[in-house]
Design an enzyme around this catalytic site. Structure first.
Site, PDB file in Angstrom:
ATOM      1  N   GLY A  14       0.646  -1.057  -0.256  1.00 12.29           N
ATOM      2  CA  GLY A  14      -0.031  -0.076  -0.009  1.00 12.29           C
ATOM      3  C   GLY A  14       0.722   1.220  -0.111  1.00 12.29           C
ATOM      4  O   GLY A  14       0.789   1.841   0.079  1.00 12.29           O
ATOM      5  N   ASN A  16       1.853   3.315  -2.326  1.00  9.66           N
ATOM      6  CA  ASN A  16       0.661   3.800  -3.379  1.00  9.66           C
ATOM      7  C   ASN A  16       0.060   5.120  -3.095  1.00  9.66           C
ATOM      8  O   ASN A  16      -0.646   5.764  -2.819  1.00  9.66           O
ATOM      9  CB  ASN A  16       0.759   2.860  -5.017  1.00  9.66           C
ATOM     10  CG  ASN A  16       1.438   3.116  -6.057  1.00  9.66           C
ATOM     11  OD1 ASN A  16       2.029   4.404  -6.386  1.00  9.66           O
ATOM     12  ND2 ASN A  16       2.791   1.986  -5.922  1.00  9.66           N
ATOM     13  N   ILE A  98      -7.586  -9.984 -11.331  1.00  8.89           N
ATOM     14  CA  ILE A  98      -8.405  -8.899 -12.460  1.00  8.89           C
ATOM     15  C   ILE A  98      -9.879  -8.893 -12.331  1.00  8.89           C
ATOM     16  O   ILE A  98     -10.350 -10.359 -12.066  1.00  8.89           O
ATOM     17  CB  ILE A  98      -8.544  -9.737 -14.096  1.00  8.89           C
ATOM     18  CG1 ILE A  98      -6.015 -10.014 -13.953  1.00  8.89           C
ATOM     19  CG2 ILE A  98      -8.670  -9.666 -15.003  1.00  8.89           C
ATOM     20  CD1 ILE A  98      -6.168 -11.360 -15.031  1.00  8.89           C
ATOM     21  N   ASN A 113      -6.350   2.075 -13.402  1.00  8.63           N
ATOM     22  CA  ASN A 113      -5.069   1.360 -12.725  1.00  8.63           C
ATOM     23  C   ASN A 113      -3.785   1.732 -12.821  1.00  8.63           C
ATOM     24  O   ASN A 113      -3.199   2.434 -13.984  1.00  8.63           O
ATOM     25  CB  ASN A 113      -4.945  -0.041 -13.390  1.00  8.63           C
ATOM     26  CG  ASN A 113      -4.666  -1.333 -12.815  1.00  8.63           C
ATOM     27  OD1 ASN A 113      -4.179  -1.807 -11.856  1.00  8.63           O
ATOM     28  ND2 ASN A 113      -3.060  -2.028 -13.895  1.00  8.63           N
ATOM     29  N   HIS A 115       0.271   0.303 -13.046  1.00  5.42           N
ATOM     30  CA  HIS A 115       0.942  -0.486 -13.620  1.00  5.42           C
ATOM     31  C   HIS A 115       2.209  -0.393 -13.589  1.00  5.42           C
ATOM     32  O   HIS A 115       2.869   0.589 -13.686  1.00  5.42           O
ATOM     33  CB  HIS A 115       0.749  -1.239 -14.660  1.00  5.42           C
ATOM     34  CG  HIS A 115       0.835  -2.852 -15.147  1.00  5.42           C
ATOM     35  ND1 HIS A 115       1.224  -3.869 -14.542  1.00  5.42           N
ATOM     36  CD2 HIS A 115       1.699  -3.162 -16.008  1.00  5.42           C
ATOM     37  CE1 HIS A 115       1.755  -4.317 -14.810  1.00  5.42           C
ATOM     38  NE2 HIS A 115       2.189  -3.779 -15.629  1.00  5.42           N
ATOM     39  N   GLU A 184       6.777   5.790  -9.360  1.00  5.79           N
ATOM     40  CA  GLU A 184       5.125   5.899  -8.547  1.00  5.79           C
ATOM     41  C   GLU A 184       4.363   6.535  -8.550  1.00  5.79           C
ATOM     42  O   GLU A 184       3.419   6.966  -9.120  1.00  5.79           O
ATOM     43  CB  GLU A 184       5.045   3.837  -8.603  1.00  5.79           C
ATOM     44  CG  GLU A 184       4.972   3.106  -9.794  1.00  5.79           C
ATOM     45  CD  GLU A 184       4.352   1.316  -9.435  1.00  5.79           C
ATOM     46  OE1 GLU A 184       3.964   1.168 -10.801  1.00  5.79           O
ATOM     47  OE2 GLU A 184       4.912   1.106  -8.044  1.00  5.79           O
TER      48      GLU A 184
HETATM   49  C1  GAR Z   1       2.492  -2.038  -7.723  1.00 10.37           C
HETATM   50  O1  GAR Z   1       4.673  -1.444  -8.059  1.00 10.37           O
HETATM   51  C2  GAR Z   1       1.851  -1.487  -9.274  1.00 10.37           C
HETATM   52  O2  GAR Z   1       2.587  -0.438 -10.097  1.00 10.37           O
HETATM   53  C3  GAR Z   1       1.888  -2.793  -8.934  1.00 10.37           C
HETATM   54  O3  GAR Z   1       2.021  -3.326  -7.212  1.00 10.37           O
HETATM   55  C4  GAR Z   1       2.298  -2.603  -6.684  1.00 10.37           C
HETATM   56  C5  GAR Z   1       2.012  -2.461  -5.815  1.00 10.37           C
HETATM   57  O4  GAR Z   1       2.920  -1.942  -4.655  1.00 10.37           O
HETATM   58  N1  GAR Z   1       0.376  -3.317  -9.281  1.00 10.37           N
HETATM   59  C6  GAR Z   1       1.350  -4.330 -10.666  1.00 10.37           C
HETATM   60  O5  GAR Z   1       1.513  -4.942 -10.948  1.00 10.37           O
HETATM   61  C7  GAR Z   1      -0.858  -4.476 -11.148  1.00 10.37           C
HETATM   62  N2  GAR Z   1      -0.376  -5.626 -12.291  1.00 10.37           N
HETATM   63  P1  GAR Z   1       2.030  -1.281  -3.326  1.00 10.37           P
HETATM   64  O6  GAR Z   1       0.893  -2.305  -2.840  1.00 10.37           O
HETATM   65  O7  GAR Z   1       3.364  -0.976  -2.752  1.00 10.37           O
HETATM   66  O8  GAR Z   1       1.239   0.036  -3.645  1.00 10.37           O
END
Ligand code: GAR
Length: 199
Positions: A14, A16, A98, A113, A115, A184
């Site tokens: 989490g 992000n 998904i 989303n 990515h 990100e």
């Molecule tokens: C992030 O790198 C995001 O881009 C990726 O999961 C991570 C979550 O990090 N998402 C995907 O791969 C979607 N296909 P976080 O839990 O620290 O935010």
């Protein structure tokens, strides 16, 4: 004027989600975080949400799978869970499930989303690792990340914002992951601001 309502879906750390909560806190994003949903009970993002006083829901897919129910049933029920919060924007911030049309049809043009790859590259899981390995094989010299509108196709859809992430010869996978996550965090805040400005 009522502030736009955000629902954020997570599956993991989490970080992000934290970037969004921090941006709301410091006024960079003008919105209310109405709900955080996780499909994993141990996702640290749930703790982050609770610490920020944001309502949380744990909604696992496993009971559906164990009961032989279709993914579409889970997706439809997830939409029912979220609907009362009347979201203006649903943010998939590390959400590793998904979502089919059974979910998306309830929130047209409202689901975005994040990515960790550039458009058209490394869709699905382990995108950072796959980019790192492609770099080692000399196939790419940089990677990146994007935020896009969610369509019933994995990690694809109209791009709202994207950013390049360089890969350096001396990088370990952990180095690249750290650089990716830092990029990100800024990109997601930019994308949310962009979408809300058009709202
Ligand atoms: C992030 O790198 C995001 O881009 C990726 O999961 C991570 C979550 O990090 N998402 C995907 O791969 C979607 N296909 P976080 O839990 O620290 O935010």
């Amino acid at each position: 004027m009522e502030l736009p309502r955000l629902v954020i879906l997570i599956s993991g750390s989490g970080s992000n989600l934290q970037a969004i909560l921090d941006a709301i806190e410091d006024g960079t994003i003008t919105a209310v975080p109405s709900l955080v949903v996780s499909n994993r009970q141990k996702a640290y993002g749930l703790v982050r949400a609770e610490q920020a006083g944001v309502p949380t829901a744990y909604f696992p897919f496993k009971p559906y799978r164990d009961a032989g129910k279709a993914r579409e049933q889970y997706d439809a029920d997830l939409a029912e869970l979220i609907r009362p919060y009347r979201p203006d924007l649903i943010i998939l911030a590390g959400w590793m499930h998904i979502l089919s049309a059974a979910f998306l049809k309830h929130f047209p043009n409202k689901v975005i989303n994040l990515h960790p790859a550039l458009p058209g590259q490394f869709a699905g899981t382990h995108a950072i690792q796959r980019a790192y390995e492609a770099y080692q094989r000399g196939e790419i010299d940089h990677t990146g990340c994007m935020v896009h509108l969610t369509i019933p196709e994995v990690d694809a859809g109209p791009v709202i914002a994207q950013a390049e992430v360089p890969i350096l010869p001396e990088d370990s996978l952990a180095d690249l992951e750290a650089r990716m996550h830092q990029t990100e965090h800024g990109l997601l805040v930019t994308a949310v601001r962009r979408v809300l400005a058009e709202h």
